[in-house]
Design an enzyme around this catalytic site. Structure first.
Site, mmCIF file in Angstrom:
data_model
loop_
_atom_site.group_PDB
_atom_site.id
_atom_site.type_symbol
_atom_site.label_atom_id
_atom_site.label_comp_id
_atom_site.label_asym_id
_atom_site.label_seq_id
_atom_site.Cartn_x
_atom_site.Cartn_y
_atom_site.Cartn_z
ATOM 1 N N THR A 42 36.167 33.864 34.726
ATOM 2 C CA THR A 42 34.949 33.376 34.065
ATOM 3 C C THR A 42 35.080 31.896 33.693
ATOM 4 O O THR A 42 34.132 31.123 33.814
ATOM 5 C CB THR A 42 34.698 34.198 32.783
ATOM 6 O OG1 THR A 42 34.601 35.566 33.156
ATOM 7 C CG2 THR A 42 33.421 33.775 32.092
ATOM 8 N N HIS A 45 34.415 29.801 36.664
ATOM 9 C CA HIS A 45 32.968 29.697 36.947
ATOM 10 C C HIS A 45 32.331 28.638 36.042
ATOM 11 O O HIS A 45 31.508 27.846 36.486
ATOM 12 C CB HIS A 45 32.251 31.029 36.701
ATOM 13 C CG HIS A 45 32.708 32.136 37.596
ATOM 14 N ND1 HIS A 45 33.053 31.937 38.915
ATOM 15 C CD2 HIS A 45 32.864 33.465 37.373
ATOM 16 C CE1 HIS A 45 33.423 33.100 39.442
ATOM 17 N NE2 HIS A 45 33.314 34.033 38.536
ATOM 18 N N CYS A 96 25.991 42.158 17.280
ATOM 19 C CA CYS A 96 25.144 41.798 16.130
ATOM 20 C C CYS A 96 25.336 42.756 14.965
ATOM 21 O O CYS A 96 25.078 42.417 13.815
ATOM 22 C CB CYS A 96 23.669 41.755 16.549
ATOM 23 S SG CYS A 96 22.918 43.374 16.841
ATOM 24 N N CYS A 102 24.668 48.913 18.743
ATOM 25 C CA CYS A 102 25.650 48.725 17.667
ATOM 26 C C CYS A 102 25.656 49.908 16.708
ATOM 27 O O CYS A 102 26.704 50.306 16.202
ATOM 28 C CB CYS A 102 25.362 47.433 16.914
ATOM 29 S SG CYS A 102 25.920 45.960 17.786
ATOM 30 N N ILE A 178 42.464 41.329 37.001
ATOM 31 C CA ILE A 178 41.856 42.589 36.538
ATOM 32 C C ILE A 178 42.256 43.742 37.462
ATOM 33 O O ILE A 178 42.597 44.838 36.996
ATOM 34 C CB ILE A 178 40.315 42.470 36.490
ATOM 35 C CG1 ILE A 178 39.892 41.433 35.441
ATOM 36 C CG2 ILE A 178 39.664 43.818 36.235
ATOM 37 C CD1 ILE A 178 39.697 41.953 34.053
ATOM 38 N N ASP A 198 43.434 43.864 49.008
ATOM 39 C CA ASP A 198 43.039 42.470 48.785
ATOM 40 C C ASP A 198 43.124 41.776 50.146
ATOM 41 O O ASP A 198 43.426 42.410 51.167
ATOM 42 C CB ASP A 198 43.956 41.799 47.741
ATOM 43 C CG ASP A 198 43.287 40.579 47.078
ATOM 44 O OD1 ASP A 198 42.856 40.696 45.925
ATOM 45 O OD2 ASP A 198 43.181 39.521 47.736
ATOM 46 N N ILE A 290 31.557 49.045 33.965
ATOM 47 C CA ILE A 290 32.488 48.738 32.867
ATOM 48 C C ILE A 290 32.268 47.310 32.406
ATOM 49 O O ILE A 290 32.536 46.366 33.148
ATOM 50 C CB ILE A 290 33.963 48.894 33.326
ATOM 51 C CG1 ILE A 290 34.260 50.313 33.807
ATOM 52 C CG2 ILE A 290 34.923 48.462 32.211
ATOM 53 C CD1 ILE A 290 34.316 51.364 32.721
HETATM 54 ZN ZN ZN Z 1 24.001 44.761 18.498
#
Ligand code: ZN
Length: 345
Positions: A42, A45, A96, A102, A178, A198, A290
């Site tokens: 990431t 990127h 949040c 949540c 990963i 791979d 996932i």
């Molecule tokens: Zn939330």
């Protein structure tokens, strides 16, 4: 002493190691002295500012990095769960605490999810700020370097766990960090056989080194027939897709036995078409997406297994560099030489 060194993505075309103010603790935050921070795909990127990076709501400038471990050096007024001196590893998903997810045990896929090092300043810096709930206290026996990779390890671990790899023949597609963590997790969870796929020989070597029973090169080996023959012709019980390659994603279903389970972790760069009738409906394939770790069940399991030695990932931390050599780390990750690059800010 109110300044720190930090790797900052300053503009679409540039990133630089800058001296910036140390962030100040809000009432629910903790300030962490970062001891180790790991480089992730990431981050590459974001560094490259590719289409994905442009599309996920990042505002610049941004302190890069989201995988880290360090010591708590300040706590906000309302923080009761952590103290100065606690060793913590960081959860990237900042929920949040109020949305439907949540309130129903799925904070990791919060509707208003913010990501550390993507939407809020990250950890390629001497200090990092996070809500206390996202700083996970870990025991001293876990090293800072290992603590820094618990985040990506947790993603892979969860894929192996949710697909119930115990006693199963498992195929892992993609042997970046990963994928390799998924190989290690599948072995720790008692998979019968693990085949790693791979296209880079160095990555396949690493897969063998950490215990994969088969390491297949998608460019030069007949992967499908090899999996068929290793599974008495049935196909794999479990496929963990960690490459994000559209071709590999389609092959995931071809390698899978009837009634098998697929975990998708890799992010394909474009939509793909799949023969759902053949590959999913008639096959009764179970597909599980996932997105990171369960908060905090996955962390508890990882911590237990790392401390007991049943999950060993040291050999995947191939390069440890001072943050001043950040460019070298990016080059090593990009050319596939490194598995996991760790920076010590
Ligand atoms: Zn939330």
């Amino acid at each position: 002493m109110d300044k720190m060194r930090a790797l900052v993505k300053t503009a679409p075309e540039t990133a630089a190691l800058l001296t910036i103010p140390i962030p100040r603790c809000g009432s629910r935050d903790v300030l962490i002295r970062v001891k180790a921070a790991a480089l992730c795909g990431t981050d590459l990127h974001i560094y490259d500012w590719n289409l994905w990076a442009q599309s996920v709501g990042i505002s610049l400038p941004l302190v890069m990095g989201h995988e880290c471990c360090g010591d708590v050096v300040a706590v906000g007024d309302a923080v009761t769960t952590l103290r100065i001196g606690d060793k913590v590893a960081c959860e990237t998903h900042v929920p949040c605490g109020e949305c439907y997810q949540c309130l129903n045990g799925q904070q990791h896929i919060c509707s208003n999810l913010k990501l550390f090092g993507i939407h809020i300043n990250g950890c390629f810096a001497e200090y990092a700020l996070l809500p206390a709930m996202c700083a996970r206290k870990i025991p001293r026996e876990i090293s800072y370097d290992i603590g820094a990779v618990m985040e990506p390890l947790g993603t892979a671990w969860r894929a192996a766990q949710e697909t119930r790899v115990g006693g199963a023949n498992v195929v892992v597609l993609g042997c970046g960090p990963i994928g390799l963590f998924a190989v290690a997790s599948a072995l720790a969870l008692g998979a019968a056989k693990v085949a790693a796929v791979d296209i880079l020989p160095a990555r396949l070597e690493m897969a063998k080194k950490i215990g994969a029973h088969m390491a297949l090169n998608a460019l030069s080996d007949q992967v499908g027939p090899a999996i068929q023959s290793a599974t008495k012709g049935y196909g794999a019980d479990v496929v963990i897709e960690a490459s994000g390659s559209v071709d590999a994603l389609k092959q995931s279903f071809q390698y899978l036995r009837k009634g098998g389970r697929v975990a998708l972790i890799g992010l394909p760069g474009k939509p793909l078409s799949l023969d759902l009738a053949k590959e999913v409906v008639f096959k009764e394939a179970v597909i599980i997406g996932i997105h990171g770790r369960k908060m905090f069940e996955t962390w508890t399991q990882m911590e237990n297994l790392l401390v007991s030695g049943k999950l060993a990932v040291e050999s995947m931390l191939t390069h440890v560099l001072p943050l001043s050599l950040w460019q070298e780390g990016i080059a090593l990750a990009k050319n596939g030489q490194a598995c996991k690059v760790i920076y010590h800010p």
